[in-house]
Design a protein around this motif. Structure first.
Motif, PDB file in Angstrom:
ATOM      1  N   MET A 153       2.275  -7.344   1.366  1.00  0.00           N
ATOM      2  CA  MET A 153       0.764  -8.011   1.173  1.00  0.00           C
ATOM      3  C   MET A 153      -0.192  -7.380   1.868  1.00  0.00           C
ATOM      4  O   MET A 153      -1.203  -8.108   2.330  1.00  0.00           O
ATOM      5  N   ALA A 154       0.287  -6.189   2.489  1.00  0.00           N
ATOM      6  CA  ALA A 154      -0.570  -5.795   3.661  1.00  0.00           C
ATOM      7  C   ALA A 154      -2.025  -5.284   3.201  1.00  0.00           C
ATOM      8  O   ALA A 154      -2.996  -5.436   4.050  1.00  0.00           O
ATOM      9  N   GLY A 155      -2.162  -5.195   2.011  1.00  0.00           N
ATOM     10  CA  GLY A 155      -3.317  -4.865   1.292  1.00  0.00           C
ATOM     11  C   GLY A 155      -4.365  -6.059   1.300  1.00  0.00           C
ATOM     12  O   GLY A 155      -5.645  -5.914   1.139  1.00  0.00           O
TER      13      GLY A 155
ATOM     14  N   THR B  18       8.807  -1.042  -5.508  1.00  0.00           N
ATOM     15  CA  THR B  18       8.630  -1.345  -4.253  1.00  0.00           C
ATOM     16  C   THR B  18       8.064  -2.442  -3.979  1.00  0.00           C
ATOM     17  O   THR B  18       8.139  -3.318  -2.891  1.00  0.00           O
ATOM     18  N   ALA B  19       7.158  -2.961  -4.944  1.00  0.00           N
ATOM     19  CA  ALA B  19       6.024  -4.231  -4.999  1.00  0.00           C
ATOM     20  C   ALA B  19       7.053  -5.427  -4.736  1.00  0.00           C
ATOM     21  O   ALA B  19       7.252  -6.099  -3.746  1.00  0.00           O
ATOM     22  N   PRO B  20       7.996  -5.688  -5.972  1.00  0.00           N
ATOM     23  CA  PRO B  20       8.742  -6.786  -5.685  1.00  0.00           C
ATOM     24  C   PRO B  20       9.881  -6.811  -4.465  1.00  0.00           C
ATOM     25  O   PRO B  20      10.449  -7.719  -3.899  1.00  0.00           O
ATOM     26  N   VAL B  21      10.446  -5.713  -4.336  1.00  0.00           N
ATOM     27  CA  VAL B  21      11.349  -5.423  -3.422  1.00  0.00           C
ATOM     28  C   VAL B  21      10.630  -5.825  -1.822  1.00  0.00           C
ATOM     29  O   VAL B  21      11.305  -6.144  -0.896  1.00  0.00           O
ATOM     30  N   ALA B  22       9.557  -5.318  -1.855  1.00  0.00           N
ATOM     31  CA  ALA B  22       8.702  -5.600  -0.471  1.00  0.00           C
ATOM     32  C   ALA B  22       8.652  -7.376  -0.417  1.00  0.00           C
ATOM     33  O   ALA B  22       8.995  -7.583   0.755  1.00  0.00           O
TER      34      ALA B  22
ATOM     35  N   PRO C  54       0.834  -1.240   0.058  1.00  0.00           N
ATOM     36  CA  PRO C  54       0.079  -0.093  -0.003  1.00  0.00           C
ATOM     37  C   PRO C  54       0.825   1.326   0.269  1.00  0.00           C
ATOM     38  O   PRO C  54       1.914   1.080   0.359  1.00  0.00           O
ATOM     39  N   VAL C  55       0.337   2.308  -0.604  1.00  0.00           N
ATOM     40  CA  VAL C  55       1.153   3.659  -0.830  1.00  0.00           C
ATOM     41  C   VAL C  55       1.574   4.234   0.265  1.00  0.00           C
ATOM     42  O   VAL C  55       2.542   4.778   0.375  1.00  0.00           O
ATOM     43  N   ARG C  56       0.825   3.847   1.560  1.00  0.00           N
ATOM     44  CA  ARG C  56       1.426   4.690   2.792  1.00  0.00           C
ATOM     45  C   ARG C  56       2.832   4.167   3.124  1.00  0.00           C
ATOM     46  O   ARG C  56       3.395   4.903   4.009  1.00  0.00           O
ATOM     47  N   TYR C  57       3.260   2.869   2.498  1.00  0.00           N
ATOM     48  CA  TYR C  57       4.612   2.660   3.014  1.00  0.00           C
ATOM     49  C   TYR C  57       5.556   2.803   1.691  1.00  0.00           C
ATOM     50  O   TYR C  57       6.702   2.714   1.871  1.00  0.00           O
ATOM     51  N   CYS C  58       5.060   3.604   0.758  1.00  0.00           N
ATOM     52  CA  CYS C  58       6.072   4.081  -0.160  1.00  0.00           C
ATOM     53  C   CYS C  58       6.778   5.304  -0.326  1.00  0.00           C
ATOM     54  O   CYS C  58       7.328   5.861  -1.099  1.00  0.00           O
ATOM     55  N   ASN C  59       6.927   5.771   1.045  1.00  0.00           N
ATOM     56  CA  ASN C  59       7.788   6.766   1.424  1.00  0.00           C
ATOM     57  C   ASN C  59       9.213   6.073   1.840  1.00  0.00           C
ATOM     58  O   ASN C  59      10.119   6.676   2.561  1.00  0.00           O
TER      59      ASN C  59
ATOM     60  N   ARG D 232      13.756   0.827   0.978  1.00  0.00           N
ATOM     61  CA  ARG D 232      14.887  -0.609   1.155  1.00  0.00           C
ATOM     62  C   ARG D 232      13.937  -1.904   1.629  1.00  0.00           C
ATOM     63  O   ARG D 232      12.913  -1.744   2.230  1.00  0.00           O
ATOM     64  N   PRO D 233      14.207  -3.099   1.189  1.00  0.00           N
ATOM     65  CA  PRO D 233      13.808  -4.219   1.536  1.00  0.00           C
ATOM     66  C   PRO D 233      13.510  -4.686   2.955  1.00  0.00           C
ATOM     67  O   PRO D 233      12.197  -4.939   3.302  1.00  0.00           O
ATOM     68  N   GLU D 234      14.340  -3.975   3.684  1.00  0.00           N
ATOM     69  CA  GLU D 234      14.095  -4.277   5.190  1.00  0.00           C
ATOM     70  C   GLU D 234      12.989  -3.384   5.811  1.00  0.00           C
ATOM     71  O   GLU D 234      12.404  -3.653   6.693  1.00  0.00           O
ATOM     72  N   GLU D 235      12.788  -2.227   5.211  1.00  0.00           N
ATOM     73  CA  GLU D 235      11.864  -1.382   5.516  1.00  0.00           C
ATOM     74  C   GLU D 235      10.416  -1.748   5.091  1.00  0.00           C
ATOM     75  O   GLU D 235       9.472  -1.675   5.555  1.00  0.00           O
ATOM     76  N   LEU D 236      10.363  -2.141   3.880  1.00  0.00           N
ATOM     77  CA  LEU D 236       9.352  -2.393   3.018  1.00  0.00           C
ATOM     78  C   LEU D 236       8.856  -3.811   3.616  1.00  0.00           C
ATOM     79  O   LEU D 236       7.539  -4.204   3.598  1.00  0.00           O
ATOM     80  N   GLY D 237       9.773  -5.061   3.770  1.00  0.00           N
ATOM     81  CA  GLY D 237       9.429  -6.456   4.170  1.00  0.00           C
ATOM     82  C   GLY D 237       8.112  -6.492   5.025  1.00  0.00           C
ATOM     83  O   GLY D 237       7.167  -7.243   4.692  1.00  0.00           O
TER      84      GLY D 237
END
Lengths: 420, 174
Positions: free
Chosen positions: B42-44, B73-77, B25-30, B33-38
């Motif tokens: 699939m939070a949506g 950021t999708a595949p990175v997450a 979700p875009v609220r995490y797109c600020n 990095r993989p460790e931040e997004l991981g």
């Protein structure tokens, strides 16, 4: 064998006499765009690639639009990273807050992409610029970093779907309704990996803003590009906005198409896409009485001056219904300024609308109009996937600006012709 | 992903048209990095997903996985969450490129997708183009990548590929 518009542009940029669908080619890209949301990762990858200078700063476009003015500290840092990169690399086509706008609307407005060009952007709606007769497609940050470093990128030449638009528009029906109808017919992956090439007599009645709206949502059918061959309307627009028609090409008469379909616009009613896919369309009348909490008018799909005019024509002298919030976001600073000069902003504010500065904000649930739990919105945007505009339980209905304005007045989804 | 490697893990099932707003979700797109997004992968669809999977588990989905925005950021997450690979009936175009570019293994097999249930144990042999559903004793083949894609994958993603084109040595520690 002749070539489609997509094949002609990919052949020229690959340095080949001819290409055909399915071929893999490496092309020189003409223009490369990133925004504040995608540039920071692109910059990081660019450094990891060991690159120090972008190959051609004149081909680069950097636009502040997604989380601007900065919605939080991280977003401010994102914007700063892009600002510093522009300065470091000598990229002149950098657009700062207050002199910017939503990238897909700003690009044609500033004449940054011209007919016949190959344009990649780190945003899926980059396909919008196909309305100029360009091959324009969205890529990710790593592809974009490669394009910065090498000014080239590999492509699979897409097959092309030929769409013929016939007939004439009924009142309150727009190109938004045409493209919603097309997505409804194709489904959200019906044109996956394909280019959609638009033709037909109805294009003559579609000025550039309407054509940009049409091509904008090609990606919602899974397409790689949505394209309209350069004609007199294109040439006049491009010339007036500082672009060039020197590279313009048109498809050959004997080009080979994967499929063809025709849409008769004369029979078309305003369309509404219900959650949670843009392909879930039905005529607006099917949703009569459905209550909404918020109406949003804006985005790269429908934030044009003509869209604001259509909304203001309905809202002038009327009020936004109790219990409803109307948020209007002009797509660029120029559109904002003209809307002020024409009195559109005054009409909207008097009706009870919140008019924001240009941003992608509300459309993607970024800021300036995020939806809460169980809220229902009608929006002139392009996507209504689960959670797109905010909470996972929120529901988004997509429609054209006139339907949005009428809905703001009544508080329920409304066909503009039914307003008293 | 190195050649000859077998990717093995349990399957997490998702449906058709899983779009990038669902993947991250875009609220995490600020962040990027993989460790931040991981933790938000699939939070949506399932906010607990990232905390429940084991490293190397696979996502198995229906058609058009990763449609929607171009956000890499999708595949990175998914990489950050420890997802070992995605098997789907088909992929959104931009997601496919992004996954190849960042080194997230993805495999297109409508048959393997259709036959797989949540929790099935899968083994993917990328080099041989084979997906084995060990729980059900089924095997499926998938079409090999095109030469261009195979070249990028063999190089370890687009970053090493561009470094080579620029005449630079491989990244240290990469």
């Amino acid at each position: 064998m002749g070539m489609t518009l997509a094949e002609k542009i990919l052949a020229r940029t690959a340095g080949l006499a001819a290409v055909s669908a399915g071929e893999l080619v490496t092309c020189t890209v003409d223009k490369i765009m990133a925004t504040d949301i995608t540039a920071p990762l692109t910059i990081e990858v660019f450094r990891r690639m060991g690159a120090t200078r972008v190959k051609d700063p004149e081909s680069c476009i950097l636009i502040n639009d997604h989380f601007v003015p900065a919605k939080d500290i991280r977003s401010a840092d994102f914007a700063r990273a892009m600002r510093e990169f522009a300065k470091e690399q000598g990229i002149r086509r950098y657009f700062e807050v207050g002199r910017s706008g939503i990238c897909h609307v700003l690009v044609p407005e500033k004449g940054l992409v011209s007919p016949g060009e190959l344009f990649v952007g780190a945003d899926s709606h980059t396909c919008t610029a196909g309305a100029l007769g360009a091959f324009a497609t969205g890529v990710g940050s790593t592809d974009l970093a490669a394009a910065w470093a090498l000014k080239e990128l590999w492509f699979k030449v897409p097959s092309t779907l030929r769409v013929e638009l016939r007939g004439s528009f009924r009142p309150h029906v727009t190109s938004k309704d045409v493209v919603l109808r097309l997505i409804g017919e194709l489904g959200v992956e019906g044109a996956r990996y394909q280019a959609i090439e638009f033709h037909g007599e109805a294009l003559a009645a579609m000025p550039m803003h309407a054509r940009l709206t049409l091509c904008n949502m090609a990606v919602e059918a899974g397409a790689k590009a949505g394209m309209i061959p350069c004609d007199d309307i294109t040439a006049a627009y491009v010339t007036a906005h500082g672009g060039s028609v020197d590279k313009a090409v048109t498809p050959d008469g004997d080009a080979s198409y994967a499929a063809a379909l025709t849409i008769d616009i004369s029979a078309l009613e305003p369309q509404v896409a219900e959650p949670f896919m843009p392909s879930n369309i039905r005529p607006v009348g099917d949703f009569r009485g459905l209550r909404v909490d918020q109406v949003f008018i804006g985005s790269c799909t429908n934030g044009y001056l003509e869209d604001l005019r259509a909304a203001a024509a309905i809202l002038k002298g009327r009020k936004v219904a109790d219990g409803v919030r109307l948020i209007v976001t002009p797509a660029t600073q120029s559109i904002y300024l003209e809307a002020v000069r024409e009195g559109i902003v005054a009409d909207l504010v008097e009706a009870g609308a919140a008019v924001t500065t240009p941003t992608c904000g509300a459309c993607l649930g970024g800021h300036m109009g995020v939806l809460g739990k169980d809220e229902v919105a009608l929006a002139t945007t392009n996507r209504n996937f689960r959670g797109r505009m905010g909470d996972l339980s929120a529901r988004v209905y997509l429609a054209n600006p006139a339907v949005a304005a009428a809905t703001a007045v009544t508080g329920t989804i409304t066909h503009p012709e039914e307003l008293p | 992903m190195s050649e000859g490697q077998i990717l093995r893990g349990r399957a997490w099932r998702f449906g058709d048209h899983v779009d990038t707003d669902v993947i991250i979700p875009v609220r995490y797109c600020n962040m990027f990095r993989p460790e931040e997004l991981g933790p938000h992968a699939m939070a949506g669809a399932d906010p607990e997903f990232a905390s429940r999977i084991a490293p190397g588990d696979l996502i198995v989905a229906g058609t058009n996985f990763g449609c929607g925005s171009s956000r890499e950021t999708a595949p990175v997450a998914l990489l950050g969450a420890g997802v070992g690979a995605v098997v789907a009936a088909s992929f959104g175009r931009i997601f496919f490129r992004n996954a190849v570019n960042v080194g997230l293994p993805i495999f297109e097999s409508p048959e393997a997708s259709a036959a797989c249930q949540a929790g099935d144990q899968l083994a993917v042999d990328a080099a041989r183009g084979l997906i084995r559903n060990e729980t059900r004793g089924l095997s499926f083949t998938f079409a090999p990548y095109s030469a261009q894609v195979a070249e990028i994958i063999a190089a370890g993603g687009l970053v090493p590929y561009v470094r080579r084109r620029l005449g630079l040595p491989p990244e240290r520690g990469g």
